[in-house]
Write a protein that holds these residues in place. Structure first.
Motif, PDB file in Angstrom:
ATOM      1  N   ASN A   1      -8.702  24.147  32.591  1.00  0.00           N
ATOM      2  CA  ASN A   1      -8.821  22.695  32.489  1.00  0.00           C
ATOM      3  C   ASN A   1      -7.584  21.989  33.029  1.00  0.00           C
ATOM      4  OD1 ASN A   1     -11.382  22.724  31.305  1.00  0.00           O
ATOM      5  ND2 ASN A   1     -10.564  22.930  29.257  1.00  0.00           N
TER       6      ASN A   1
ATOM      7  N   TYR B   1     -13.217  23.039  26.061  1.00  0.00           N
ATOM      8  CA  TYR B   1     -12.139  22.832  25.086  1.00  0.00           C
ATOM      9  C   TYR B   1     -12.538  23.412  23.734  1.00  0.00           C
ATOM     10  CZ  TYR B   1      -9.957  19.617  28.402  1.00  0.00           C
ATOM     11  OH  TYR B   1      -9.358  19.065  29.511  1.00  0.00           O
TER      12      TYR B   1
ATOM     13  N   ASP C   1     -12.035  16.613  33.771  1.00  0.00           N
ATOM     14  CA  ASP C   1     -10.662  17.039  34.064  1.00  0.00           C
ATOM     15  C   ASP C   1     -10.164  16.432  35.372  1.00  0.00           C
ATOM     16  OD1 ASP C   1     -10.694  18.583  31.787  1.00  0.00           O
ATOM     17  OD2 ASP C   1     -11.298  20.409  32.828  1.00  0.00           O
TER      18      ASP C   1
ATOM     19  N   ASP D   1     -17.255  19.241  32.269  1.00  0.00           N
ATOM     20  CA  ASP D   1     -15.831  19.257  31.936  1.00  0.00           C
ATOM     21  C   ASP D   1     -14.952  19.218  33.182  1.00  0.00           C
ATOM     22  OD1 ASP D   1     -16.380  19.245  29.298  1.00  0.00           O
ATOM     23  OD2 ASP D   1     -15.638  21.251  28.855  1.00  0.00           O
ATOM     24  N   ASP D   2     -15.420  19.830  34.274  1.00  0.00           N
ATOM     25  CA  ASP D   2     -14.658  19.800  35.520  1.00  0.00           C
ATOM     26  C   ASP D   2     -14.526  18.371  36.034  1.00  0.00           C
ATOM     27  OD1 ASP D   2     -14.385  22.503  35.404  1.00  0.00           O
ATOM     28  OD2 ASP D   2     -15.806  22.963  37.002  1.00  0.00           O
TER      29      ASP D   2
END
Length: 207
Positions: free
Chosen positions: A102, A87, A163, A159-160
């Motif tokens: 994302n 992000y 998300d 982050d995966d």
């Protein structure tokens, strides 16, 4: 045969990925709401349980295929454990595709979470089923990231997992929100009908 399946799936993925992120998210939300409504009206039918199980298995297969199966193994092995790093790279203009990626990760887990929540709805309390559904999504996403690292078929990103967890929360949340709303509407209608029946009964007694 495998090449053909891979080619078709890759074509579909490219078309889905070409959609604007907001349109994809809104479309997925509407589909989840529609499915939750269908579940509310057809859940007592035996054939609906078969559809539910088949759809859940298909969604799980799609997740595994997109994240692991259709990728080239041994091509890359990188790790990013900084939360919300993708992000930040989008905001700074470093990676213009980060936001799209994302949102697609969020969308990917929404159908599975909704179907898993529906499967547990009649067996457990809503709160417990919701928490367990989210936990399953976290464990599944973490397992996929570990496999991507072991098989060297993608970037292992925190982050995966974040998300995918958000997608799980949205999918399960939509299901239980629709359940709560439809149940409240039904109870309200029952209350109104019973109130009218009591008034009619009083009129008959007075007469």
């Amino acid at each position: 045969m495998l090449y053909r399946v891979n080619h078709v799936s890759q074509t579909i993925l490219n078309r889905v990925y070409a959609m604007t992120p907001v349109a994809g998210l809104v479309g997925c939300l509407l589909c989840c709401i529609l499915f939750a409504l269908c579940y509310r009206f057809f859940r007592k039918n035996r054939w609906w349980k078969s559809i539910l199980l088949t759809a859940e298995i298909c969604s799980l297969v799609i997740i595994c295929w997109i994240t692991i199966g259709q990728r080239e193994w041994g091509s890359s092995q990188a790790v990013s454990l900084i939360p919300f790093d993708s992000y930040a790279s989008f905001i700074k203009g470093i990676n213009s595709e980060a936001l799209r990626s994302n949102l697609m990760n969020i969308i990917l887990f929404m159908p599975f979470a909704l179907l898993r929540a529906a499967a547990m709805e009649q067996k457990k309390s809503r709160k417990r089923a919701f928490l367990e559904t989210v936990l399953i999504c976290i464990l599944l996403s973490t397992g996929i990231e570990i496999l991507q690292y072991v098989l060297k078929c993608g970037i292992t990103e925190l982050d995966d997992v974040i998300d995918n967890t958000v997608g799980g929360i949205l999918g399960a949340g939509i299901f239980y929100l629709v359940e709560a709303v439809t149940e409240a509407v039904r109870n309200q209608r029952t209350h109104v009908v019973s109130g009218k029946a009591k008034k009619e009964l009083r009129k008959l007694e007075e007469a």
